[in-house]
Design a protein around this motif. Sequence first.
Motif, mmCIF file in Angstrom:
data_model
loop_
_atom_site.group_PDB
_atom_site.id
_atom_site.type_symbol
_atom_site.label_atom_id
_atom_site.label_comp_id
_atom_site.label_asym_id
_atom_site.label_seq_id
_atom_site.Cartn_x
_atom_site.Cartn_y
_atom_site.Cartn_z
ATOM 1 N N LYS A 144 19.167 4.792 -3.769
ATOM 2 C CA LYS A 144 18.790 3.522 -3.624
ATOM 3 C C LYS A 144 17.109 3.192 -4.052
ATOM 4 C CE LYS A 144 21.865 2.149 0.118
ATOM 5 N NZ LYS A 144 22.024 1.315 1.354
ATOM 6 N N VAL A 145 16.963 3.970 -5.027
ATOM 7 C CA VAL A 145 15.525 3.699 -6.190
ATOM 8 C C VAL A 145 16.074 2.974 -7.283
ATOM 9 C CG1 VAL A 145 13.846 4.908 -7.087
ATOM 10 C CG2 VAL A 145 14.821 6.096 -5.315
ATOM 11 N N TYR A 146 16.242 1.368 -6.968
ATOM 12 C CA TYR A 146 16.753 0.583 -8.010
ATOM 13 C C TYR A 146 16.097 0.404 -9.161
ATOM 14 C CZ TYR A 146 20.021 -0.522 -4.094
ATOM 15 O OH TYR A 146 21.027 -0.382 -3.227
ATOM 16 N N GLY A 147 14.662 0.481 -8.851
ATOM 17 C CA GLY A 147 13.516 -0.055 -10.198
ATOM 18 C C GLY A 147 13.797 1.076 -11.128
ATOM 19 N N LEU A 148 13.720 2.390 -10.987
ATOM 20 C CA LEU A 148 13.832 3.498 -11.798
ATOM 21 C C LEU A 148 15.189 3.384 -12.255
ATOM 22 C CD1 LEU A 148 12.640 5.831 -13.297
ATOM 23 C CD2 LEU A 148 13.085 7.166 -11.299
ATOM 24 N N ALA A 149 16.286 3.233 -11.543
ATOM 25 C CA ALA A 149 17.545 2.989 -11.839
ATOM 26 C C ALA A 149 17.749 2.132 -13.091
ATOM 27 C CB ALA A 149 18.722 2.871 -10.805
ATOM 28 N N MET A 150 17.210 1.016 -13.036
ATOM 29 C CA MET A 150 17.435 -0.219 -13.774
ATOM 30 C C MET A 150 16.610 0.306 -15.122
ATOM 31 S SD MET A 150 19.006 -2.949 -13.335
ATOM 32 C CE MET A 150 17.800 -4.197 -14.106
ATOM 33 N N GLN A 151 15.566 1.020 -15.092
ATOM 34 C CA GLN A 151 14.913 1.521 -16.230
ATOM 35 C C GLN A 151 15.657 2.395 -17.213
ATOM 36 O OE1 GLN A 151 10.883 3.030 -15.322
ATOM 37 N NE2 GLN A 151 10.557 1.283 -14.344
ATOM 38 N N GLN A 152 16.295 3.326 -16.426
ATOM 39 C CA GLN A 152 17.359 4.357 -16.812
ATOM 40 C C GLN A 152 18.577 3.625 -17.676
ATOM 41 O OE1 GLN A 152 17.196 6.686 -13.355
ATOM 42 N NE2 GLN A 152 15.983 8.158 -14.357
ATOM 43 N N LEU A 153 18.976 2.656 -16.938
ATOM 44 C CA LEU A 153 20.207 2.109 -17.272
ATOM 45 C C LEU A 153 19.856 1.281 -18.772
ATOM 46 C CD1 LEU A 153 21.832 0.805 -14.052
ATOM 47 C CD2 LEU A 153 22.922 2.325 -15.523
ATOM 48 N N MET A 154 18.639 0.332 -18.651
ATOM 49 C CA MET A 154 18.308 -0.256 -19.899
ATOM 50 C C MET A 154 18.058 0.665 -21.150
ATOM 51 S SD MET A 154 18.261 -3.334 -19.087
ATOM 52 C CE MET A 154 16.982 -4.441 -20.300
#
Length: 200
Positions: A144-154
């Motif tokens: 649930k570390v959403y911010g970093l996950a979003m960066q990696q997905l982008m």
Amino acid sequence: MGFTARPAVCIVGVLLAAALFLAAPAAAEGEWDAPESCATPVSVEAACRGASDTHHGVDYDHCVRSLNADARSADASASAGIHGLAVLATRIAVDHAASTEAKIEDLAELEAEGADRARFDHCLEQYGGAADLLRDALDNLQAKVYGLAMQQLMAALGASRSCEDAWRGAPPRAIPVAAHDREYERIAHIAIGFTHAAAK
């Protein structure tokens, strides 16, 4: 469409935990941790509608088809809500990146020579890197570390565009990886849309 009611099993679990706490010896006071709250179930259709409304790269019909084609979607949406669907969409994106990489390797062996070999090699590098980024994003999503996950997905999203750029100047029908690129990009957009919703 929208969120469905919180499942009864979650409510029963919370009540049971509270009853056990009240029955525990006084010495245990302050040592009890409340149970994690249960996720709010959300249907695939509602999740896809929300993602398509907020992210231009998500096509509602394609989103529903892609998620419903995976047998894991019913359990993910019911037990873990939008978080579960974000995790599942990212898993599908990982699988798609890996399968696209394998297809490009096969095409390279059959068709590549000269300049085309360099193009295929570029695409292989992009999708190999994207698969690694998506796996890291999956780990962060599960934590649930959403911010970093979003960066990696982008960052992983760029693989398809970069691969297609390598074929710039060739006739559209001569780009052997175009269909794979487009499908990968659409799946990655779904993972981004769901992760964004889970982070709210």
